[in-house]
Design an enzyme around this catalytic site. Structure first.
Site, mmCIF file in Angstrom:
data_model
loop_
_atom_site.group_PDB
_atom_site.id
_atom_site.type_symbol
_atom_site.label_atom_id
_atom_site.label_comp_id
_atom_site.label_asym_id
_atom_site.label_seq_id
_atom_site.Cartn_x
_atom_site.Cartn_y
_atom_site.Cartn_z
ATOM 1 N N GLY A 82 -32.106 -41.205 28.365
ATOM 2 C CA GLY A 82 -32.867 -40.737 27.220
ATOM 3 C C GLY A 82 -33.290 -41.898 26.341
ATOM 4 O O GLY A 82 -32.791 -43.019 26.465
ATOM 5 N N CYS A 83 -34.216 -41.613 25.445
ATOM 6 C CA CYS A 83 -34.762 -42.671 24.605
ATOM 7 C C CYS A 83 -33.736 -43.193 23.609
ATOM 8 O O CYS A 83 -33.543 -44.407 23.475
ATOM 9 C CB CYS A 83 -36.014 -42.179 23.881
ATOM 10 S SG CYS A 83 -35.833 -40.552 23.104
ATOM 11 N N TYR A 84 -33.066 -42.288 22.893
ATOM 12 C CA TYR A 84 -32.057 -42.744 21.934
ATOM 13 C C TYR A 84 -30.934 -43.519 22.626
ATOM 14 O O TYR A 84 -30.536 -44.591 22.145
ATOM 15 C CB TYR A 84 -31.463 -41.555 21.183
ATOM 16 C CG TYR A 84 -32.340 -40.946 20.121
ATOM 17 C CD1 TYR A 84 -32.766 -41.683 19.025
ATOM 18 C CD2 TYR A 84 -32.712 -39.608 20.181
ATOM 19 C CE1 TYR A 84 -33.550 -41.114 18.024
ATOM 20 C CE2 TYR A 84 -33.492 -39.029 19.190
ATOM 21 C CZ TYR A 84 -33.907 -39.776 18.108
ATOM 22 O OH TYR A 84 -34.670 -39.213 17.129
#
Lengths: 373, 373, 373, 373
Positions: free
Chosen positions: C178-180
């Protein structure tokens, strides 16, 4: 998982009011207002302004399919007012604002006016006087064409006399102008009245809130940010209003159809209308200055300014700024008008017109200065 | 080439006022206000609010090197007020607002208070009680350390009793809080008073206007847009205020230095302070709800809300929204506070404190509802 | 009314390629790529990058209910590529990218890998190794739990060895992060590997594109602009990945659950993750400098920088910038990581992992420098 | 307090190159490039593009008063390239890009060309052929008027033949077009060549980066965000280029001065030019479609599109999109052109022209697809 804390409603006191009655109001201290379509952006702005209006009181907020929901569900910023949405049409009101999609309010208005309610229609259903314009520009047959002749186009700077005291007459219907026409007509009115407009190109730029609250694929932040685009090419609906009102000021102006091109720019509020005019005869800057100064000297909400105005200079206020220039190089006259599309272009203008209809001070509830930066 | 049209000033009428005298005001109907540093953003907001204040009247706007310039030269949106900048320090005023760089107002205040003027200092010069904090955090020796003990930290929700009627006492100095501390302290006060804060991380986000009006290379639109960054790492100056006020509510809280990290986000206004608290003991959501509800039930400008608030919900208003959550998974308590940095974080808070100092209604001049969208 | 002009497609030539075969590729010059879910934002970025990849060729773009539509209908900016959407699942490809909602790709992958296709899953279905995490964090029972153990978490900086040559093994499944978690784990990895993380608060900020393309009421420009808000309070799904990977680097780190708070900020792209770490023992800035320099000296896409980075410094690129600071005042360590959420946080990272899987140069197709301002 | 970490420079490998020599290059594999004025926005974009150009190599970056500073000091996003600024003028280069204020490059070019260097002037000093235009539009006497006749206006779509192989001739000077003229001329060229333009109103909108990097009071984020304004009323300097080039395509078009109005909109990059044309004779949509299709069928960077393009569709790329519509209601033709002002409107266009001058593939180094959303 999020803990739900009950909101402590803080209803800040309204400004002190002068409760003297007005002829149009009869004995009542404040006019009772209902808002239909309260959950949209124009509805929210009407609440924001009327909640602080010294002579009006919101008594009903109507929203479809949201019966009994607190206003905070749709307008989080207004949660402190404690208002609640009601799915029933408002009754027992002096004035009703209709913020509805085109073709809707015209089915409701005949009944409303028959009960003596003053109608401020924020949509287009009562802006155009020619019934044939509705199928042409909006795709529907107007259900109450007999009311169009008596409806007043709610631009106070053009139709103040007709609006004044309208609440005491029958039928009391105001077709509140569109956002683009407001900025454009206030920019052009002094030229139009003098019959000075020959060729005309209107190139306008609007913030996104003008497209309403409905989430659409091309209205998301990711699509709009860092992007400009034109739309409505070949005939935006607001052309109809602009042509009607220009013709009303200068019959000869209607000979040529208006070239009007709107753009969507990455901001929430604001409209700038740039009007490129080829005048019928040569005009000097001094002549233009005098013309515009005289036209707007007594207007509470129109300022003629000497430098090109930005939309931010009127943000959140009911002000319109107009800048006019003669260009000796091209022979053209350029006029720029800027407004906040949700205030002077919608809710604020509606309140201003309402004030006139009820013989209230025209600026009542509209005293807010622009918010910048 | 641009034609210069003289601006038709339109001074819209102020709201009606109640002219009864107050003890602190003596016989005067409106308090006379001077604003020093009127050309910056905080100065502009002070003008916007005080111009419409029912019990105050702006009598002097001071700006360096701008003598006799119309206000429109610096605050185009306020051109309609017709105000003019003056390079002389205001005299014959009841209250003076100082919106100046740190280290400046402290050289002016001793003389001002000696003449009985109430001082609302928008900068940091009178926020800290310990003179040693000035060289440490701001790099200057305070020129009037003897005044620090009697200056009041102008956060009404924490120091209302000290602010009330202050205008009638000597010296009457308010050190108006910084923007970050306002959002943070209002979020943390109920926990701090109960001695519940053990470990604390404050991660805050601010719009760009907090950096002031001066054009700096990293404040241009091109640099700020589509970008987030942290700054002030290792010790932003506002830490000093936060630690001082937390310690004032809970002496044990001062044991651990505050970890405070501010960020610049691409928007003009707004502050969101996220306070990650490790509580001294386990607390339930129900306990937090009751604690915050009780703390702010009577506060006119603080709303405890049940869903995470956005900064837009308070834009242009003096409101603060607070949201508190117990996280059973981590054992932490999260408190979020949002304000408009230029209103509740600066000018609006100053007006609120001024109202208290002069025994005026606390909400006078601050009735504006938030502007959204 | 708008005139419809047929689009003159201009397919600009791709960069010259080196067609030597690689062991993982066999004799084929370019790997054949299929993209499922091509109409979303991650799909669009995959097209943008792979269309210019010197060793890959897009052979199929899958989109539901858009069969035979030119790519310009959904990704106007990519109209020049001439691609067409296909509603059938791609076959005869070497690698397939799945950009689908959670719970969807896990139903497709067993069949895909059985045919020897390498799967790059951009969603969460193959990121977590413990099947129990899926009902807990995503609300569905994983339909192919037996594949989770062999799926590789596609963060090359942590799992390069496992990714290298994966295309030649069975099953070849990459769960792209995921991005985070990408921004956060790259910021924390050097500390975690040393067992230095005691207490941890992660406060992250993301642009809006991370929420996907679907128009939602709170994702319109009018709602997002000039506003910051926190969300996912009490447990954003990305916590699961972060805790899993931190535990993988430091078993003791998993004792305390991670406090992770994401915010939505008004920008389209970019993530900044601010990690507030209380270290297990005192660390000096010099120690941190050496630790991070050593950790990332050979990484092509991670830069350790000496000033706090803004998200704009990596916009449009596969770069991550990391900034680490010891704060002697608080005793904490602050680490900041910034990425473009759609590139290093999604599509670019997937391409980087694909390069490793096929023994291609890790930077192939990812050479673009950041776009600023 | 902030810890200073030395930046670990990561120089990602450039794309593979074809090193065959070209006639214009002689034996050298890559052309050696110098950039003067490398610290501005156009300079930064030149570095971004040329750093990845398969046939060029940056050998010198010149910036005043920044001698020996790493590029990261001014272009943080390019820190990974490892370049260093040099205060000495580049020597021993094949081509030199000059990104300087007007009136500056014309003092340097005579010496540069005398040494056989090809000059790509990004400013206006070599765009206009008539020396009298410089005092009129730019306020300075041109110091080398004898070079104006041989300088080539660097819009490849209009002057490809003159640009091709120019590096081998003397003097080799390209006056790279302004951003507004690029979008406008590409929109109008097919009509102009047919002599179809009678009356013409150009209403253009630009992002803020066009104003350069210098921090000015009206370029801060707080001033620009949520605001649109017109500027340059009465004669923006780019009028001169537009009139010159239109006259070059249609001598009769020069009879009427061009009405050109630029606007600043709140975005960083992008220009949209809306050209309202009253044609000399009636034209149909079908005729326009054919005219534009034919004009641009073979152009690698111009796309004729059937729906109104947004500036975001070309962001970060060297593309221009053009949309043409006949409006039977008004009799006008509307043509819209969009570009990225820093790429096709500046640096990308310069690289495109450089490629032609050195007989390189026209698209070399410009293959990047647009970045959206």
């Amino acid at each position: 998982m999020t803990g739900i804390v009950s909101v402590a409603m803080t209803r800040t006191a309204a400004v002190p009011v002068d409760d003297r009655s007005s002829p149009a109001l009869g004995d009542r201290a404040r006019i009772r207002v209902g808002i239909v379509g309260a959950t949209g952006y124009v509805g929210g702005e009407l609440i924001r302004l009327l909640e602080r209006h010294p002579r009006a009181r919101i008594v009903a907020l109507h929203g479809r399919e949201r019966d009994r929901e607190p206003i905070a569900s749709t307008h989080a910023h207004l949660g402190g007012t404690g208002h609640v949405i009601d799915a029933r049409m408002p009754t027992d009101v002096d004035v009703i604002f209709l913020a509805l999609p085109h073709g809707t309010s015209s089915t409701l208005v005949p009944d409303l006016v028959s009960h003596g309610t003053t109608v401020m229609d924020m949509g287009p259903d009562f802006r155009l006087r020619d019934p044939a314009d509705y199928p042409r520009w909006y795709g529907f047959e107007h259900p109450a064409p007999e009311l169009l002749a008596s409806a007043v186009y709610g631009l106070p700077e053009l139709h103040r006399a007709q609006l004044s005291g309208l609440a005491g007459r029958f039928p009391a219907i105001v077709g509140s102008p569109g956002c683009y026409p407001t900025a454009t007509l206030l920019a052009l009115a002094p030229l139009a009245r003098e019959g000075l407009i020959d060729d005309l190109v209107i190139d306008a730029k609007s913030g996104v809130s003008g497209a309403g609250r409905e989430p659409k694929p091309d209205m998301t932040y990711s699509e709009v940010n860092e992007s400009v685009k034109a739309y409505g090419i070949g005939g935006h609906r607001h052309v109809a209003e602009i042509e009607q009102e220009l013709a009303g000021m200068d019959a000869t102006a209607s000979a040529r159809p208006v070239d009007f091109l709107p753009h969507l720019v990455p901001m929430t509020r604001g409209i700038l209308s740039a009007c490129h005019v080829r005048p019928r005869r040569e005009v000097t800057q001094a002549e233009l200055d005098a013309l515009y100064r005289d036209a707007y000297a007594d207007e509470p909400f129109v300022e003629v300014v000497g430098t090109p105005p930005s939309t931010k200079q009127v943000l959140g206020s009911n002000h319109c700024r107009v800048h006019v220039t003669a260009d000796p190089r091209t022979g053209r006259v350029l006029v720029i008008g800027v407004i906040d599309n949700l205030v002077k272009g919608a809710a604020g203008q509606g309140v201003q017109a309402m004030n006139l209809c009820f013989d209230l001070p025209e600026e009542a509830g509209l005293e807010q200065l622009p918010l910048a930066p």
